[in-house]
Design a protein around this motif. Structure first.
Motif, PDB file in Angstrom:
ATOM      1  N   ILE A 160     -64.511 -67.505   0.578  1.00  8.88           N
ATOM      2  CA  ILE A 160     -64.271 -68.172  -0.708  1.00  8.88           C
ATOM      3  C   ILE A 160     -62.920 -68.216  -0.779  1.00  8.88           C
ATOM      4  O   ILE A 160     -61.609 -67.809  -1.170  1.00  8.88           O
ATOM      5  CB  ILE A 160     -65.211 -67.187  -1.986  1.00  8.88           C
ATOM      6  CG1 ILE A 160     -66.288 -66.731  -0.823  1.00  8.88           C
ATOM      7  CG2 ILE A 160     -64.796 -67.958  -2.953  1.00  8.88           C
ATOM      8  CD1 ILE A 160     -67.569 -67.536  -1.363  1.00  8.88           C
ATOM      9  N   SER A 161     -62.562 -69.754  -1.050  1.00 11.49           N
ATOM     10  CA  SER A 161     -61.132 -70.093  -1.658  1.00 11.49           C
ATOM     11  C   SER A 161     -60.980 -70.283  -3.056  1.00 11.49           C
ATOM     12  O   SER A 161     -61.228 -69.667  -3.644  1.00 11.49           O
ATOM     13  CB  SER A 161     -60.919 -71.573  -1.488  1.00 11.49           C
ATOM     14  OG  SER A 161     -62.411 -72.290  -2.526  1.00 11.49           O
ATOM     15  N   ALA A 162     -59.795 -69.867  -2.552  1.00 12.99           N
ATOM     16  CA  ALA A 162     -59.011 -69.775  -4.497  1.00 12.99           C
ATOM     17  C   ALA A 162     -59.389 -70.891  -5.271  1.00 12.99           C
ATOM     18  O   ALA A 162     -59.292 -70.401  -6.839  1.00 12.99           O
ATOM     19  CB  ALA A 162     -57.259 -69.790  -4.049  1.00 12.99           C
ATOM     20  N   GLU A 163     -59.211 -71.833  -4.771  1.00  9.13           N
ATOM     21  CA  GLU A 163     -60.035 -73.118  -6.059  1.00  9.13           C
ATOM     22  C   GLU A 163     -61.374 -72.470  -6.416  1.00  9.13           C
ATOM     23  O   GLU A 163     -61.833 -73.379  -7.119  1.00  9.13           O
ATOM     24  CB  GLU A 163     -59.810 -74.127  -5.080  1.00  9.13           C
ATOM     25  CG  GLU A 163     -58.863 -75.201  -5.042  1.00  9.13           C
ATOM     26  CD  GLU A 163     -58.389 -74.299  -3.850  1.00  9.13           C
ATOM     27  OE1 GLU A 163     -58.833 -73.581  -2.698  1.00  9.13           O
ATOM     28  OE2 GLU A 163     -56.437 -74.081  -3.702  1.00  9.13           O
ATOM     29  N   GLU A 164     -62.558 -72.579  -5.148  1.00 12.66           N
ATOM     30  CA  GLU A 164     -63.653 -71.818  -6.149  1.00 12.66           C
ATOM     31  C   GLU A 164     -63.698 -70.870  -7.472  1.00 12.66           C
ATOM     32  O   GLU A 164     -64.568 -70.824  -8.629  1.00 12.66           O
ATOM     33  CB  GLU A 164     -64.791 -71.264  -4.597  1.00 12.66           C
ATOM     34  CG  GLU A 164     -64.593 -72.673  -3.800  1.00 12.66           C
ATOM     35  CD  GLU A 164     -65.723 -72.068  -2.214  1.00 12.66           C
ATOM     36  OE1 GLU A 164     -67.084 -71.904  -2.723  1.00 12.66           O
ATOM     37  OE2 GLU A 164     -65.139 -71.442  -2.020  1.00 12.66           O
ATOM     38  N   VAL A 165     -63.061 -69.840  -6.509  1.00 13.49           N
ATOM     39  CA  VAL A 165     -62.626 -68.547  -7.980  1.00 13.49           C
ATOM     40  C   VAL A 165     -62.354 -69.217  -8.923  1.00 13.49           C
ATOM     41  O   VAL A 165     -62.908 -68.478 -10.533  1.00 13.49           O
ATOM     42  CB  VAL A 165     -61.542 -67.327  -7.181  1.00 13.49           C
ATOM     43  CG1 VAL A 165     -61.382 -66.411  -8.168  1.00 13.49           C
ATOM     44  CG2 VAL A 165     -62.297 -66.590  -5.723  1.00 13.49           C
ATOM     45  N   ALA A 396     -61.180 -60.535  -8.593  1.00 15.15           N
ATOM     46  CA  ALA A 396     -61.442 -60.291  -7.079  1.00 15.15           C
ATOM     47  C   ALA A 396     -63.316 -59.844  -7.914  1.00 15.15           C
ATOM     48  O   ALA A 396     -64.182 -59.957  -6.490  1.00 15.15           O
ATOM     49  CB  ALA A 396     -60.589 -58.715  -7.766  1.00 15.15           C
ATOM     50  N   GLN A 397     -63.362 -59.593  -9.089  1.00 15.37           N
ATOM     51  CA  GLN A 397     -64.610 -59.144  -8.304  1.00 15.37           C
ATOM     52  C   GLN A 397     -66.048 -61.083  -8.602  1.00 15.37           C
ATOM     53  O   GLN A 397     -66.888 -61.111  -7.846  1.00 15.37           O
ATOM     54  CB  GLN A 397     -65.356 -58.963 -11.378  1.00 15.37           C
ATOM     55  CG  GLN A 397     -64.511 -57.822 -10.996  1.00 15.37           C
ATOM     56  CD  GLN A 397     -64.690 -57.411 -12.413  1.00 15.37           C
ATOM     57  OE1 GLN A 397     -64.460 -58.863 -12.592  1.00 15.37           O
ATOM     58  NE2 GLN A 397     -64.903 -56.724 -12.738  1.00 15.37           N
ATOM     59  N   ILE A 398     -64.890 -62.261  -9.103  1.00 16.11           N
ATOM     60  CA  ILE A 398     -66.166 -63.423  -9.195  1.00 16.11           C
ATOM     61  C   ILE A 398     -65.751 -63.511  -7.641  1.00 16.11           C
ATOM     62  O   ILE A 398     -67.351 -64.103  -6.860  1.00 16.11           O
ATOM     63  CB  ILE A 398     -64.957 -65.139  -9.565  1.00 16.11           C
ATOM     64  CG1 ILE A 398     -64.964 -64.848 -11.287  1.00 16.11           C
ATOM     65  CG2 ILE A 398     -65.228 -65.903  -9.242  1.00 16.11           C
ATOM     66  CD1 ILE A 398     -64.420 -65.742 -11.907  1.00 16.11           C
TER      67      ILE A 398
END
Length: 428
Positions: A160-165, A396-398
């Motif tokens: 999971i990328s930072a952009e997705e989060v 972190a939860q996402i």
């Protein structure tokens, strides 16, 4: 091409008498019946005893009626679950995935905590329920093996990328003020279209039993084929538009405690329950907790405006020099402040209005401007500040939510492929 025989379940497979499940009238006949083969999965067997014990465990732990009718109706799905577990354990063995005793101990501890038990009460609790501990252990081990196998097998594909989060969190922030619901699900998939009617019948029976008092979470753990089955089917807090349209339409109509009728989607049949509701909101600044230190210099009612200006400048001089609450306390004493410097900890919303407006945006180590009071002039410094809680998930939860969703899809495909490649023969 592997050969797959359609299961034919005998009406006399299981009966319940005096609280115990039996299949024959004499000990010899009973023993022979228990040794019969219920299914062959590749080169391993599932016995009628295995099936009977699992049916009894499902009935007891799901709080379903203990009678022969329930057992007979559950038998097809329970056998399917046993077959899936056998495939999962075979695949884990093929890929040298194993579960240590310490991992099993942690899983037992989780079960104890979930049921409000003291450490070490697992076996006694299961036995008192009338369930064979070995049956529970088998299911527990199979679940752990499958979870570990899926994590290891697909870890490199679930990134999971930072952009997705960030995108997910931005969408949530845009939905502030909307109602969220805590939703749980039971998913019954359809691998063989010719068996869809059997799945629908099972789904309807489960809905009837849950509405009659059976535990949704326990039923989900035993019957749901979603990856969240081991946590009682809990999806978590969701907005309706985060779900598939067919599910969203139903969730919008459910109140707390309601259980849906079976819902058909491309994946299978879903049963949903809403356990709670809340409004998605940003943190309330008034709920922040702050500890304050003060400097206070008195002004008598008889003092003129010049005296008040003098005291105000003295307070301003103290706050200009102080860089910490300890230093503020020392300087306040030197300036002649007659009160204790520590104001304690309070929520911002609980402070007097004139003080609340001054400190609402202050960070630790920052001081307010002088505040006029009827009997003097004061200023405060923020010593500690605890941010108010938000029901917006943190990054972190996402990330964990997105990872779990992706693992679930991959796990379903993996198990489907294992079924298609296996030799499965049912004999009851």
């Amino acid at each position: 091409m592997p050969r797959r025989l359609a299961p034919l379940f005998l009406a006399a497979l299981v009966s319940v008498s005096a609280g115990a499940m039996t299949v024959a009238s004499s000990p010899v006949a009973h023993a022979q019946q228990m040794q019969r083969i219920a299914a062959v999965v590749n080169d391993e067997i599932i016995s009628v005893r295995d099936l009977r014990d699992r049916i009894e465990m499902v009935i007891i732990t799901s709080q379903l009626p203990r009678n022969s009718e329930t057992a007979q109706r559950l038998a097809p799905q329970v056998l399917r679950n046993l077959i899936d577990e056998q495939l999962q354990m075979q695949e884990a063995d093929r890929l040298s995935v194993s579960i240590s005793e310490s991992e099993m101990d942690r899983a037992r501890s989780d079960l104890e905590a979930r049921n409000g038990l003291r450490p070490g009460q697992f076996n006694d609790f299961i036995t008192q329920l009338g369930v064979d501990p070995g049956t529970v252990e088998r299911q527990l081990r199979a679940n752990l093996l499958w979870s570990k196998l899926v994590q290891r097998r697909f870890a490199s594909q679930v990134e999971i990328s930072a952009e997705e989060v960030d995108e997910t969190r931005a969408r949530l922030a845009a939905d502030v003020g909307k109602e969220q619901k805590r939703v749980s699900e039971i998913l019954l998939t359809i691998e063989d279209p010719t068996k869809e009617n059997e799945v629908v019948q099972l789904a309807n029976r489960l809905v009837e039993q849950i509405r009659g008092g059976a535990s949704f979470g326990s039923v989900a753990r035993q019957f749901s084929q979603a990856a969240n089955a081991n946590v009682g089917g809990d999806i978590g807090w969701v907005l309706s538009d985060q779900l598939a349209p067919e599910l969203a339409e139903v969730v919008e109509t459910l109140s707390v405690g309601d259980v849906s009728d079976p819902i058909s989607t491309i994946v299978g049949y879903h049963i949903l329950q809403v356990s709670d509701t809340r409004v998605l909101a940003k943190p309330d600044p008034g709920q922040a907790e702050i500890r304050l230190s003060q400097v206070f210099l008195p002004v008598r009612p008889s003092d003129d405006a010049e005296q008040r200006r003098t005291q105000t400048e003295a307070v301003r001089a103290v706050t200009a020099q102080a860089t910490s609450c300890d230093q503020l306390a020392t300087l306040a004493k030197e300036a002649g402040s007659p009160v204790a410097p520590d104001l304690g900890t309070s929520r911002v919303a609980e402070l007097p209005a004139n003080l609340r407006t001054q400190v609402a945006d202050l960070q630790v180590g920052e001081t307010s401007a002088p505040i006029d009071l009827p009997n003097g002039v004061m200023a405060v410094m923020v010593c500690e500040r605890t941010a108010p809680e938000s029901n917006l998930p943190d990054p972190a939860q996402i990330r964990r939510q997105l990872e779990n969703q992706r693992f679930e899809v991959l796990a379903q495909r993996y198990l489907r492929d294992l079924r298609q490649a296996a030799f499965i023969e049912t004999r009851v």
